[in-house]
Design a protein around this motif. Structure first.
Motif, PDB file in Angstrom:
ATOM      1  N   UNK A 145       0.838  -1.207   0.000  1.00 29.74           N
ATOM      2  CA  UNK A 145       0.000   0.000   0.000  1.00 29.74           C
ATOM      3  C   UNK A 145       0.872   1.256   0.000  1.00 29.74           C
ATOM      4  N   UNK A 146       1.907   1.254   0.815  1.00 38.15           N
ATOM      5  CA  UNK A 146       2.810   2.403   0.892  1.00 38.15           C
ATOM      6  C   UNK A 146       3.449   2.650  -0.480  1.00 38.15           C
ATOM      7  N   UNK A 147       3.901   1.590  -1.131  1.00 38.26           N
ATOM      8  CA  UNK A 147       4.497   1.715  -2.464  1.00 38.26           C
ATOM      9  C   UNK A 147       3.472   2.199  -3.485  1.00 38.26           C
ATOM     10  N   UNK A 148       2.271   1.626  -3.457  1.00 35.90           N
ATOM     11  CA  UNK A 148       1.219   2.024  -4.395  1.00 35.90           C
ATOM     12  C   UNK A 148       0.805   3.481  -4.217  1.00 35.90           C
ATOM     13  N   UNK A 149       0.893   3.981  -2.998  1.00 34.88           N
ATOM     14  CA  UNK A 149       0.544   5.378  -2.727  1.00 34.88           C
ATOM     15  C   UNK A 149       1.699   6.330  -3.017  1.00 34.88           C
ATOM     16  N   UNK A 150       2.849   5.783  -3.357  1.00 37.57           N
ATOM     17  CA  UNK A 150       3.998   6.636  -3.655  1.00 37.57           C
ATOM     18  C   UNK A 150       4.517   7.367  -2.436  1.00 37.57           C
ATOM     19  N   UNK A 151       4.456   6.717  -1.282  1.00 40.34           N
ATOM     20  CA  UNK A 151       4.894   7.344  -0.033  1.00 40.34           C
ATOM     21  C   UNK A 151       6.259   6.813   0.378  1.00 40.34           C
ATOM     22  N   UNK A 152       7.013   7.652   1.036  1.00 38.48           N
ATOM     23  CA  UNK A 152       8.272   7.227   1.649  1.00 38.48           C
ATOM     24  C   UNK A 152       8.162   7.641   3.119  1.00 38.48           C
ATOM     25  N   UNK A 153       7.741   6.688   3.936  1.00 40.93           N
ATOM     26  CA  UNK A 153       7.433   6.989   5.334  1.00 40.93           C
ATOM     27  C   UNK A 153       8.692   7.320   6.124  1.00 40.93           C
ATOM     28  N   UNK A 154       8.664   8.418   6.879  1.00 42.11           N
ATOM     29  CA  UNK A 154       9.781   8.680   7.781  1.00 42.11           C
ATOM     30  C   UNK A 154       9.669   7.777   9.011  1.00 42.11           C
ATOM     31  N   UNK A 155      10.791   7.406   9.571  1.00 42.73           N
ATOM     32  CA  UNK A 155      10.799   6.473  10.716  1.00 42.73           C
ATOM     33  C   UNK A 155       9.981   6.990  11.898  1.00 42.73           C
ATOM     34  N   UNK A 156       9.913   8.305  12.092  1.00 44.51           N
ATOM     35  CA  UNK A 156       9.205   8.826  13.276  1.00 44.51           C
ATOM     36  C   UNK A 156       7.701   8.565  13.245  1.00 44.51           C
ATOM     37  N   UNK A 184      -0.540   7.013  14.476  1.00 43.87           N
ATOM     38  CA  UNK A 184      -1.578   7.584  13.615  1.00 43.87           C
ATOM     39  C   UNK A 184      -1.534   9.110  13.568  1.00 43.87           C
ATOM     40  N   UNK A 185      -1.457   9.756  14.709  1.00 43.63           N
ATOM     41  CA  UNK A 185      -1.483  11.220  14.707  1.00 43.63           C
ATOM     42  C   UNK A 185      -0.252  11.801  14.008  1.00 43.63           C
ATOM     43  N   UNK A 186       0.908  11.171  14.188  1.00 42.43           N
ATOM     44  CA  UNK A 186       2.125  11.647  13.512  1.00 42.43           C
ATOM     45  C   UNK A 186       2.049  11.377  12.014  1.00 42.43           C
ATOM     46  N   UNK A 187       1.488  10.236  11.640  1.00 43.03           N
ATOM     47  CA  UNK A 187       1.328   9.891  10.234  1.00 43.03           C
ATOM     48  C   UNK A 187       0.402  10.888   9.543  1.00 43.03           C
ATOM     49  N   UNK A 188      -0.730  11.183  10.166  1.00 46.69           N
ATOM     50  CA  UNK A 188      -1.679  12.133   9.576  1.00 46.69           C
ATOM     51  C   UNK A 188      -1.056  13.523   9.458  1.00 46.69           C
ATOM     52  N   UNK A 189      -0.334  13.945  10.487  1.00 43.78           N
ATOM     53  CA  UNK A 189       0.335  15.254  10.434  1.00 43.78           C
ATOM     54  C   UNK A 189       1.372  15.275   9.317  1.00 43.78           C
TER      55      UNK A 189
END
Length: 171
Positions: free
Chosen positions: A37-48, A78-83
């Motif tokens: 899902x992360x790859x399909x959304x084109x996201x590069x999640x930060x570790x935090x 969740x809150x950090x991800x949304x922010x």
């Protein structure tokens, strides 16, 4: 946040309205995302924003039924991800306005009954707002569902979620 980020990436004028002062607060639900899902959304999640790297998820139901999905992914803060999503959308050109509560939506038409835009009313300095497209990410009981009377067709099933600390984890 994801919808806003993608709209902004495509060059659409994007306005994000948040009822609360801060994105992701209060937390309404947890978040797990698969690596696919992360790859399909084109996201590069930060570790935090990542609480835990996992090899799958296991759901335990009250009737002792267990369902397991073995796809690598992440348990997120969740809150950090949304922010983070909103920050990324803003970097791409979106405008974020906290403390803006939508209270009404009216469909406007040109002559000949041709759709023109939505007029959105509410609490906050930007209202009224005109928009061609609205994405309501406020959940099943969202304001647009209530205003457009779509919520009458939705069956809501109550559930509980708990944040558990220091629990043994097998990934």
């Amino acid at each position: 946040g994801s919808a806003a980020l993608h709209c902004a990436r495509f060059g659409l004028r994007t306005l994000i309205l948040e009822e609360h002062e801060q994105i992701g607060v209060p937390v309404h639900c947890g978040e797990c995302l698969s690596e696919v899902a992360v790859q399909n959304l084109g996201l590069k999640l930060p570790e935090e924003v990542i609480s835990l790297h996992v090899k799958g998820i296991r759901v335990l139901f009250p009737n002792d039924i267990e369902k397991t999905l073995t796809e690598p992914g992440y348990v997120l803060e969740k809150h950090l991800f949304e922010q983070w999503l909103i920050d990324e959308a803003v970097k791409e050109g979106a405008v974020f306005k906290p403390s803006h509560k939508v209270k009404g939506m009216t469909k406007k038409f040109k002559l000949g009954n041709q759709f023109s835009n939505w007029e959105i009313t509410g609490k906050g300095e930007l209202f009224p707002i005109k928009a061609k497209i609205i994405i309501d990410a406020s959940g099943v009981a969202g304001i647009s569902s209530k205003i457009l009377k779509n919520s009458e067709k939705i069956e809501v099933i109550a559930g509980y979620q708990y944040e558990m600390l220091e629990v043994k984890n097998d990934g």
